[in-house]
Design an enzyme around this catalytic site. Structure first.
Site, short mmCIF file in Angstrom:
data_model
loop_
_atom_site.label_atom_id
_atom_site.label_comp_id
_atom_site.label_asym_id
_atom_site.label_seq_id
_atom_site.Cartn_x
_atom_site.Cartn_y
_atom_site.Cartn_z
CG PHE A 140 -1.88 1.22 1.14
CD1 PHE A 140 -3.07 1.12 0.43
CD2 PHE A 140 -1.58 2.42 1.74
CE1 PHE A 140 -3.94 2.20 0.33
CE2 PHE A 140 -2.44 3.50 1.65
CZ PHE A 140 -3.62 3.40 0.94
CG ASP A 225 5.84 4.02 1.52
OD1 ASP A 225 5.84 4.80 2.50
OD2 ASP A 225 4.84 3.87 0.79
CE LYS A 254 0.10 7.61 6.36
NZ LYS A 254 -1.16 8.25 5.98
#
Length: 400
Positions: A140, A225, A254
């Site tokens: 993801f 990631d 984030k």
């Protein structure tokens, strides 16, 4: 207005692309959030790790207000006095050589894809149009068209074809599969150190070391990631540190702003980001002074308040206690630091009903991949607070 009034407004006017729990939050502080009825909850999701520093951290809030009073946006057509110091501070903290600031995590992923492809053509000598990037099943990396095109999740892909070519899917955690997939045209291997959305899947020990060695041997750029795993979540600044490696490109977002403002970044060696020339890539908001000021404060809080060490200490304690719960529903508890997944047996009837029961007891978490409860509170959480949550998690896992 009451909870149902807000829910009705969302359902009437919103695109129904989310299925949230039916709590309507309007205030947050540290690890706690309150709904419009005044009920208090412990946030055990932390906005998918975006609020590692806790909700509305006063030092980040102060930096944001101070900068918002002075200058918010000039675009990259002009320079600003926050960008250079942000570059300096994040590079010093992460031992990076170059930074490309963007806004969302997905933009960081897209930027990395563009950079390694361009590097492949201009430096490695891959024939034009033939660059390949290897990715993992169950990945993801975001929701853009290119990214969902290399997802293995059918729901993420259905209805959006045709997709961007040039990606190969291999099993996660399988170094031999990676070696078999590499060709002379391979320019990058894009992987999450821990698959968060995939269910907090941790690869076998030594996997990232093997990937690093294979990428070195075949002149392939290793792209990690760390948008969810980075900035302290796993008890290290980056999850790569658990295996003592360094990626060629590291993607962060984030928690880079502590949840105050969208900012992401590609951290890289100079060789890859050095291929970009003026006009090759950009973003009106990327590297804006407000985002940079917020990110500088967010990074400072992580370090000065020892939140990374706290994640390791409290997370290890939480994992031990969760694994000791005797529940007929639990298949496995796995995690690293404060990134924890409780996988339930298929017979449990799905994780959603457990999330709803926890919300009734004041604990907010979210299901992923149907049978996994994801536990990831802000890194400011203390042992006595995790005990409060553990008591309620045990109740739900043993009484439902």
């Amino acid at each position: 207005m009451k909870t149902q009034d807000f829910i009705q407004l969302e359902n009437r006017y919103g695109a129904r692309n989310y299925n949230p729990l039916d709590v309507v939050l309007n205030r947050g502080e540290g690890i706690w959030v309150w709904d419009v009825e005044g009920n208090r909850y412990m946030d055990c999701l932390a906005a998918y790790s975006a609020v590692n520093q806790g909700h509305c951290h006063p030092k980040i809030l102060e930096a944001m207000i101070d900068q918002a009073r002075k200058l918010t946006l000039v675009s990259r057509a002009f320079r600003n006095d926050q960008l250079g110091p942000f570059y300096d501070e994040i590079c010093s903290l992460t031992r990076s050589h170059s930074v490309l600031p963007m806004n969302s995590g997905a933009e960081a992923v897209e930027s990395a894809i563009k950079a390694v492809r361009k590097w492949g053509y201009e430096v490695k000598g891959v024939p034009e149009g033939q660059a390949e990037i290897i990715v993992c099943i169950n990945n993801f990396h975001g929701r853009t068209l290119t990214i969902v095109g290399f997802s293995s999740e059918e729901q993420y892909r259905r209805g959006y074809a045709p997709f961007t070519p040039g990606f190969k899917l291999i099993p996660f955690g399988d170094a031999e599969a990676l070696e078999r997939a590499i060709t002379p045209n391979t320019v990058g291997f894009l992987v999450e150190p821990i698959q968060g959305e995939g269910g907090v899947i941790i690869p076998p020990g030594g996997y990232l070391q093997a990937a690093r060695e294979l990428c070195d041997r075949h002149n392939v750029m290793l792209i990690l990631d760390e948008i969810q795993t980075g900035l302290g979540r796993t008890g290290k600044l980056f999850a790569e540190e658990h295996e003592g490696i360094e990626a060629d490109l590291t993607l962060v977002g984030k928690a880079l702003s502590g949840g105050f403002y969208p900012i992401s970044a590609v951290l890289s060696n100079r060789e890859v980001l050095g291929v970009f020339k003026p006009g090759d890539h950009g973003s009106t908001f990327g590297g804006n002074p407000l985002a940079c000021a917020v990110a500088r404060a967010a990074l400072k809080v992580l370090v000065e308040e020892n939140l990374i060490d706290n994640a390791a200490r409290v997370g290890g304690y939480a994992l031990e206690k969760l694994r000791a719960i005797d529940s007929p529903h639990v298949k496995e508890v796995r995690g690293r630091g404060l990134m924890i997944g409780i996988e339930l047996k298929p017979s449990a009837g799905g994780a959603r009903r457990f999330c709803e029961a926890l919300a009734q007891r004041g604990v907010l978490c979210k299901e992923t991949h149907e049978n996994v409860l994801r536990i990831a509170p802000p890194l400011v959480i203390q042992k006595e607070e995790i005990d409060w949550a553990l008591e309620r998690i045990q109740q739900v896992l043993t009484e439902l």
